[in-house]
Design an enzyme around this catalytic site. Structure first.
Site, short mmCIF file in Angstrom:
data_model
loop_
_atom_site.label_atom_id
_atom_site.label_comp_id
_atom_site.label_asym_id
_atom_site.label_seq_id
_atom_site.Cartn_x
_atom_site.Cartn_y
_atom_site.Cartn_z
N SER A 32 -28.36 25.87 -26.74
CA SER A 32 -27.80 26.88 -27.65
C SER A 32 -28.83 27.77 -28.32
O SER A 32 -28.45 28.73 -28.99
CB SER A 32 -26.95 26.20 -28.71
OG SER A 32 -25.69 25.88 -28.19
N GLY A 83 -30.57 23.29 -29.80
CA GLY A 83 -29.92 23.41 -28.51
C GLY A 83 -29.85 22.08 -27.80
O GLY A 83 -30.83 21.32 -27.78
N SER A 115 -18.18 27.17 -31.64
CA SER A 115 -17.47 27.28 -30.36
C SER A 115 -18.34 27.98 -29.34
O SER A 115 -18.73 29.15 -29.52
CB SER A 115 -16.16 28.05 -30.53
OG SER A 115 -15.56 28.30 -29.26
N ASN A 116 -18.65 27.30 -28.26
CA ASN A 116 -19.44 27.90 -27.19
C ASN A 116 -18.72 29.08 -26.55
O ASN A 116 -19.36 30.00 -26.02
CB ASN A 116 -19.79 26.84 -26.15
CG ASN A 116 -20.79 25.83 -26.68
OD1 ASN A 116 -21.93 26.17 -26.95
ND2 ASN A 116 -20.35 24.60 -26.85
#
Length: 375
Positions: free
Chosen positions: A86, A335, A193-194
């Site tokens: 991320s 991430g 939320s990805n």
């Protein structure tokens, strides 16, 4: 990319014995004893290996602990490239803010302005969600990684080894999310939320006519000379130098599996990137110093909302403001993706940065490494 399994669970039970090699370091005249202690503790808790690079007014400092390959005992390298998950989101948000500065879009544009009809279904409606709400996770859009079928296919042991090389298109990932109801009305709350960043990548492509990866490479990677940073697309390998990546999937008591090779399209603009610690330090330092964004856009990026469920953190546009145990504030992102947990943060002036990676996803405490460096 973050998922709701032991792949990134900071509170996972630490059960495995250390695969430790002596810590190695190159220093530039400044002590980083707390950082080194936290890295060694992560290895003692079960992380195969850690690599880190910090930069401050005294210069650059790099250290490693543990191993990069549990089969051969090869140590990790300070130059290791790794999947950053991320952390990709900060790069994506930076590009969108650059486009805003150029007058090519507004953060208050609705998603439907750029992606008409894409965000529809089970209560989702892109006509009422803004680009800003995608970037700060206040859109309410369901996270596709929480879909039961996707979860089984990607994040369980059996599913991963059957599907690790599958290609997922951004449109497919969004359609998975649209099978579910939104988590809340746009702007009513906060939830990571990805899907938000898959959509953000799609907006970049619609605005520019180029894939988001091309824009990141042109606007950030090339100007900053981030030679260890890449967007692999569907490439399943990690460029050398690199270490192996290990996962225990959903069972922290189980064996560690080599998950180095995978098709990162499962993460798309939410988490596909590969980088190294020195590059991440350079990126976040340049960003916070205003070298990538005009003052107004940097201020927008740093305008935060409460990050519900993340103690001491507030979320801006693709970046977190984190208050450490000693009261210091740092800006950056974490991430997680199969076999890889990474963090990259810097002080608000960009003068002191650290980036590091664990090559196992079931153990260790990244927060203690950050605290060790700044506190």
């Amino acid at each position: 990319m973050r998922v709701r399994t032991t792949l990134v669970a900071a509170t996972a039970v630490l059960l495995t014995a250390a695969l430790a090699a002596p810590a190695a370091a190159t220093a530039a005249g400044h002590g980083h004893a707390g950082t080194r202690t936290a890295m060694d503790a992560a290895v003692a808790a079960g992380v195969p290996g850690v690599t880190a690079t910090a930069e401050d007014g005294h210069g650059a400092w790099s250290a490693t602990a543990g191993v990069g390959d549990t089969g051969t005992g090869r140590p990790r390298s300070a130059a290791d490239r790794y999947r950053v998950g991320s952390i990709t989101k900060t790069f994506v948000a930076t590009v969108l803010l650059q486009l805003e500065a150029e007058g090519r879009l507004s953060l208050d544009d609705t998603v439907d302005t750029w992606l008409p009809g894409v965000v529809r279904g089970h209560g989702h409606d892109g006509r009422h969600i803004t680009v800003r709400q995608l970037l700060n996770h206040t859109s309410g859009v369901f996270d596709y990684t929480s879909d039961t079928g996707f979860y089984r296919a990607v994040f369980t042991e059996d599913g991963f080894f059957r599907h690790r090389y599958d290609t997922h298109t951004p449109g497919e990932l969004v359609r998975i999310a649209m099978r579910h109801r939104p988590d809340f009305a746009p702007g009513a709350s906060w939830k990571y939320s990805n899907t938000n960043y898959v959509l953000a990548g799609m907006v970049i492509e619609k605005v520019t006519g180029h894939p988001y990866a091309t824009e990141i490479e042109r606007r950030i990677i090339a100007p900053l000379r981030l030679r260890g940073t890449s967007l692999p697309g569907t490439r399943v390998t990690v460029p050398r130098p690199s270490s192996r990546a290990y996962s225990k999937f959903t069972d922290p008591k189980g064996p560690a599996h080599d998950v180095t090779q995978l098709n990162p399209s499962l993460a798309s603009a939410a988490g596909e990137m590969i980088s190294d610690s020195a590059d991440l330090d350079r990126f976040y330092s340049a960003l916070l110093r205003g070298k990538l964004l005009p003052p107004r856009q940097l201020a927008e990026m740093k305008t935060t909302v409460e990050a519900t469920g993340i103690p001491g953190a507030r979320y801006g546009l693709g970046i977190m403001d984190r208050r450490l145990t000693c009261g210091v504030h740092v800006w950056g992102h974490d991430g997680g993706i199969h076999g890889s947990r990474s963090s990259a943060v810097t002080t608000a002036d960009g003068e002191h940065a650290i980036a590091f990676n664990f090559n196992g996803d079931w153990a260790g405490d990244p927060e203690s490494v950050i605290d060790g460096e700044f506190c």
